[in-house]
Design a protein around this motif. Structure first.
Motif, PDB file in Angstrom:
ATOM      1  N   ALA A 153       0.900  -1.317  -0.090  1.00 36.46           N
ATOM      2  CA  ALA A 153       0.007  -0.264   0.139  1.00 36.46           C
ATOM      3  C   ALA A 153       0.762   1.211   0.064  1.00 36.46           C
ATOM      4  O   ALA A 153       0.646   2.105  -0.769  1.00 36.46           O
ATOM      5  N   LYS A 154       1.878   1.418   0.745  1.00 36.51           N
ATOM      6  CA  LYS A 154       2.666   2.402   0.959  1.00 36.51           C
ATOM      7  C   LYS A 154       3.343   2.677  -0.382  1.00 36.51           C
ATOM      8  O   LYS A 154       3.669   3.904  -0.807  1.00 36.51           O
ATOM      9  N   LEU A 155       4.277   1.751  -0.595  1.00 37.37           N
ATOM     10  CA  LEU A 155       5.073   1.938  -1.915  1.00 37.37           C
ATOM     11  C   LEU A 155       4.287   2.032  -3.307  1.00 37.37           C
ATOM     12  O   LEU A 155       4.717   2.797  -4.290  1.00 37.37           O
ATOM     13  N   GLY A 156       2.865   1.539  -3.295  1.00 38.15           N
ATOM     14  CA  GLY A 156       2.097   1.769  -4.472  1.00 38.15           C
ATOM     15  C   GLY A 156       1.752   3.155  -4.490  1.00 38.15           C
ATOM     16  O   GLY A 156       0.939   3.588  -5.476  1.00 38.15           O
ATOM     17  N   LEU A 157       1.764   4.153  -3.417  1.00 33.36           N
ATOM     18  CA  LEU A 157       1.624   5.590  -3.478  1.00 33.36           C
ATOM     19  C   LEU A 157       2.625   6.311  -4.400  1.00 33.36           C
ATOM     20  O   LEU A 157       2.334   7.414  -4.792  1.00 33.36           O
ATOM     21  N   ILE A 158       3.752   5.684  -4.647  1.00 34.39           N
ATOM     22  CA  ILE A 158       4.795   6.458  -5.171  1.00 34.39           C
ATOM     23  C   ILE A 158       4.890   6.041  -6.890  1.00 34.39           C
ATOM     24  O   ILE A 158       5.138   6.716  -7.532  1.00 34.39           O
ATOM     25  N   ASP A 159       4.925   4.724  -7.283  1.00 37.39           N
ATOM     26  CA  ASP A 159       5.006   4.294  -8.697  1.00 37.39           C
ATOM     27  C   ASP A 159       4.140   3.154  -8.554  1.00 37.39           C
ATOM     28  O   ASP A 159       3.536   2.484  -7.936  1.00 37.39           O
ATOM     29  N   LYS A 160       4.007   2.746 -10.048  1.00 34.37           N
ATOM     30  CA  LYS A 160       3.145   1.677 -10.468  1.00 34.37           C
ATOM     31  C   LYS A 160       3.779   0.505 -10.405  1.00 34.37           C
ATOM     32  O   LYS A 160       3.146  -0.763 -10.713  1.00 34.37           O
ATOM     33  N   THR A 161       5.203   0.324 -10.036  1.00 35.90           N
ATOM     34  CA  THR A 161       5.919  -0.984 -10.002  1.00 35.90           C
ATOM     35  C   THR A 161       6.764  -1.039  -8.771  1.00 35.90           C
ATOM     36  O   THR A 161       6.970   0.084  -8.330  1.00 35.90           O
ATOM     37  N   VAL A 162       7.102  -2.418  -8.344  1.00 34.68           N
ATOM     38  CA  VAL A 162       7.649  -2.303  -7.165  1.00 34.68           C
ATOM     39  C   VAL A 162       8.783  -3.613  -7.442  1.00 34.68           C
ATOM     40  O   VAL A 162       8.284  -4.826  -7.887  1.00 34.68           O
ATOM     41  N   ARG A 163      10.034  -3.429  -7.227  1.00 35.83           N
ATOM     42  CA  ARG A 163      10.985  -4.504  -7.192  1.00 35.83           C
ATOM     43  C   ARG A 163      11.065  -5.332  -5.791  1.00 35.83           C
ATOM     44  O   ARG A 163      11.548  -4.561  -5.163  1.00 35.83           O
ATOM     45  N   ILE A 164      10.975  -6.487  -5.880  1.00 36.29           N
ATOM     46  CA  ILE A 164      11.184  -7.417  -4.599  1.00 36.29           C
ATOM     47  C   ILE A 164      12.643  -8.022  -4.909  1.00 36.29           C
ATOM     48  O   ILE A 164      12.614  -8.765  -5.998  1.00 36.29           O
ATOM     49  N   SER A 165      13.495  -7.856  -4.276  1.00 33.12           N
ATOM     50  CA  SER A 165      15.129  -8.620  -4.260  1.00 33.12           C
ATOM     51  C   SER A 165      15.156  -9.417  -3.074  1.00 33.12           C
ATOM     52  O   SER A 165      14.991  -8.566  -1.972  1.00 33.12           O
ATOM     53  N   VAL A 166      15.802 -10.548  -3.337  1.00 32.44           N
ATOM     54  CA  VAL A 166      15.806 -11.327  -2.222  1.00 32.44           C
ATOM     55  C   VAL A 166      17.538 -11.893  -2.231  1.00 32.44           C
ATOM     56  O   VAL A 166      18.012 -12.304  -3.276  1.00 32.44           O
ATOM     57  N   LYS A 167      18.190 -11.462  -1.189  1.00 31.28           N
ATOM     58  CA  LYS A 167      19.524 -12.026  -1.226  1.00 31.28           C
ATOM     59  C   LYS A 167      19.993 -12.341   0.240  1.00 31.28           C
ATOM     60  O   LYS A 167      19.823 -11.632   1.230  1.00 31.28           O
ATOM     61  N   GLU A 168      20.685 -13.633   0.373  1.00 26.03           N
ATOM     62  CA  GLU A 168      21.139 -14.200   1.649  1.00 26.03           C
ATOM     63  C   GLU A 168      19.621 -14.061   2.460  1.00 26.03           C
ATOM     64  O   GLU A 168      18.778 -14.785   2.166  1.00 26.03           O
ATOM     65  N   ASP A 169      19.946 -13.330   3.667  1.00 27.75           N
ATOM     66  CA  ASP A 169      18.887 -13.117   4.789  1.00 27.75           C
ATOM     67  C   ASP A 169      18.108 -11.851   4.596  1.00 27.75           C
ATOM     68  O   ASP A 169      17.587 -11.583   5.669  1.00 27.75           O
ATOM     69  N   THR A 170      18.041 -11.112   3.565  1.00 38.09           N
ATOM     70  CA  THR A 170      17.182  -9.870   3.395  1.00 38.09           C
ATOM     71  C   THR A 170      16.348  -9.926   2.037  1.00 38.09           C
ATOM     72  O   THR A 170      16.853 -10.563   1.158  1.00 38.09           O
ATOM     73  N   VAL A 171      15.300  -9.156   2.450  1.00 38.98           N
ATOM     74  CA  VAL A 171      14.543  -9.088   1.179  1.00 38.98           C
ATOM     75  C   VAL A 171      14.048  -7.480   1.293  1.00 38.98           C
ATOM     76  O   VAL A 171      14.066  -6.988   2.225  1.00 38.98           O
ATOM     77  N   GLU A 172      14.181  -7.085  -0.215  1.00 36.71           N
ATOM     78  CA  GLU A 172      14.003  -5.449  -0.119  1.00 36.71           C
ATOM     79  C   GLU A 172      12.765  -5.157  -1.081  1.00 36.71           C
ATOM     80  O   GLU A 172      12.863  -5.893  -2.053  1.00 36.71           O
ATOM     81  N   PHE A 173      11.951  -4.259  -0.824  1.00 35.68           N
ATOM     82  CA  PHE A 173      10.960  -3.845  -1.589  1.00 35.68           C
ATOM     83  C   PHE A 173      11.306  -2.430  -2.126  1.00 35.68           C
ATOM     84  O   PHE A 173      11.585  -1.632  -0.934  1.00 35.68           O
ATOM     85  N   LEU A 174      11.486  -2.339  -3.250  1.00 30.90           N
ATOM     86  CA  LEU A 174      12.072  -0.785  -3.703  1.00 30.90           C
ATOM     87  C   LEU A 174      11.144  -0.222  -5.056  1.00 30.90           C
ATOM     88  O   LEU A 174      10.681  -1.025  -5.726  1.00 30.90           O
ATOM     89  N   THR A 175      10.862   0.996  -4.768  1.00 32.98           N
ATOM     90  CA  THR A 175      10.221   1.591  -6.006  1.00 32.98           C
ATOM     91  C   THR A 175      10.830   3.094  -5.843  1.00 32.98           C
ATOM     92  O   THR A 175      11.322   3.527  -5.000  1.00 32.98           O
ATOM     93  N   TYR A 176      10.429   3.737  -7.149  1.00 37.71           N
ATOM     94  CA  TYR A 176      11.058   5.196  -7.341  1.00 37.71           C
ATOM     95  C   TYR A 176      10.474   5.718  -8.371  1.00 37.71           C
ATOM     96  O   TYR A 176       9.876   5.230  -9.216  1.00 37.71           O
ATOM     97  N   CYS A 177      10.115   7.275  -8.219  1.00 38.02           N
ATOM     98  CA  CYS A 177       9.689   7.910  -9.291  1.00 38.02           C
ATOM     99  C   CYS A 177      10.516   9.256  -9.232  1.00 38.02           C
ATOM    100  O   CYS A 177      10.215   9.814  -8.092  1.00 38.02           O
ATOM    101  N   PHE A 178      10.916   9.648 -10.412  1.00 42.34           N
ATOM    102  CA  PHE A 178      11.690  10.734 -10.403  1.00 42.34           C
ATOM    103  C   PHE A 178      12.812  11.032  -9.140  1.00 42.34           C
ATOM    104  O   PHE A 178      13.687  10.153  -9.140  1.00 42.34           O
ATOM    105  N   SER A 179      12.688  11.992  -8.175  1.00 46.84           N
ATOM    106  CA  SER A 179      13.674  11.970  -7.474  1.00 46.84           C
ATOM    107  C   SER A 179      13.239  11.530  -6.188  1.00 46.84           C
ATOM    108  O   SER A 179      14.081  11.252  -5.170  1.00 46.84           O
ATOM    109  N   ILE A 180      12.237  10.717  -6.064  1.00 48.47           N
ATOM    110  CA  ILE A 180      11.690   9.952  -4.830  1.00 48.47           C
ATOM    111  C   ILE A 180      12.148   8.620  -4.991  1.00 48.47           C
ATOM    112  O   ILE A 180      11.756   7.774  -5.969  1.00 48.47           O
TER     113      ILE A 180
END
Length: 267
Positions: A153-180
């Motif tokens: 819900a929170k990341l969806g307020l910024i852009d239309k896509t979200v990248r989910i990355s998993v590495k070792e013991d970490t998962v990251e949800f990332l998005t961006y739009c222009f400078s945000i």
């Protein structure tokens, strides 16, 4: 014929999909009651499958050796449960499928819902998801369902896509739009002494992997949050994300979401 006790679980299933699609394929098999539908958009088709196991359904029987796909308006079913039957935990609903209609037998009344295209062919699994069961996933994350819903819900307020990355013991949800740029990072945590799984994030990484998903599809999958305390994300590289909610020993809800071209690769 099948008997739902309590009937409230079927109401929750209807709530999870009623705002997403109008037509759902009901499929009665020896394994149980399947509900399937496709949600298409410009970014691809999401394949949704829900199952109520026959072991959970009282007096369940499939009178046909083959499945019986039926296409119906889920809102018609939901309205049946949206009446005077407030105590769903105490209601036994008898659902039988004959001659193109569903019959719901409550303690004090019987209600009917018309089926549409009762002779429709089975809804086929889209080709892009057909071989997932035979492919090796690269990562699997089990986390609190409410936490996943909040992130989407929170990341969806910024852009239309979200990248989910998993590495070792970490998962990251990332998005961006222009400078945000917005990112939520979750580390693997073990269940504390209280055994509270609502605070636990379990990460299984076979190989590092990243998938980019349409926010609309991610929000679609969070519709099933009321069905389970936890959700499991399974990442198939370059293919799809499978979001699964296990409803105790009753059944499951699975959302197969297509991978998008990753515009955040350089972030």
């Amino acid at each position: 014929m099948l008997r739902l006790k309590p009937a409230g679980i079927f109401k929750k299933v209807c709530e999870a999909i009623k705002d997403v699609t109008h037509n759902v394929y009901f499929d009665l098999t020896e394994k149980g009651l399947f509900m399937r539908f496709l949600h298409s958009s410009s970014s691809g088709a999401a394949w949704v499958e829900m199952l109520l196991l026959s072991d959970y359904l009282e007096d369940y029987r499939s009178d046909h050796k083959v499945s019986m796909p039926m296409n119906m308006n889920i809102n018609d079913v939901y309205e049946i449960f949206d009446g005077d039957h407030d105590d769903y935990n105490g209601v036994i609903a008898l659902m039988s499928i004959t001659s193109g209609f569903l019959a719901f037998n409550f303690e004090d009344s019987i209600m009917f819902s018309n089926m549409h295209s009762a002779d429709a062919p089975p809804l086929s699994v889209p080709p892009e998801y057909r071989d997932l069961a035979n492919l090796e996933f690269h990562a699997r994350v089990k986390m609190p369902a409410l936490k996943f819903e909040h992130i989407c819900a929170k990341l969806g307020l910024i852009d239309k896509t979200v990248r989910i990355s998993v590495k070792e013991d970490t998962v990251e949800f990332l998005t961006y739009c222009f400078s945000i740029i917005a990112s939520v990072v979750c580390k693997q945590t073990s269940i504390d002494k209280s055994g509270d799984e609502l605070k636990c994030v379990e990460i299984q990484t076979i190989k590092p992997v990243s998938l980019t998903l349409d926010v609309k599809h991610l929000k679609l999958s969070t519709k099933a949050t009321p069905l389970s305390n936890t959700t499991t994300l399974t990442l198939y590289p370059g293919k799809a994300l499978v979001v699964e909610y296990n409803v105790g020993n009753i059944g499951y809800a699975k959302y197969h979401l297509p991978h998008q071209e990753d515009k955040t690769e350089e972030v």
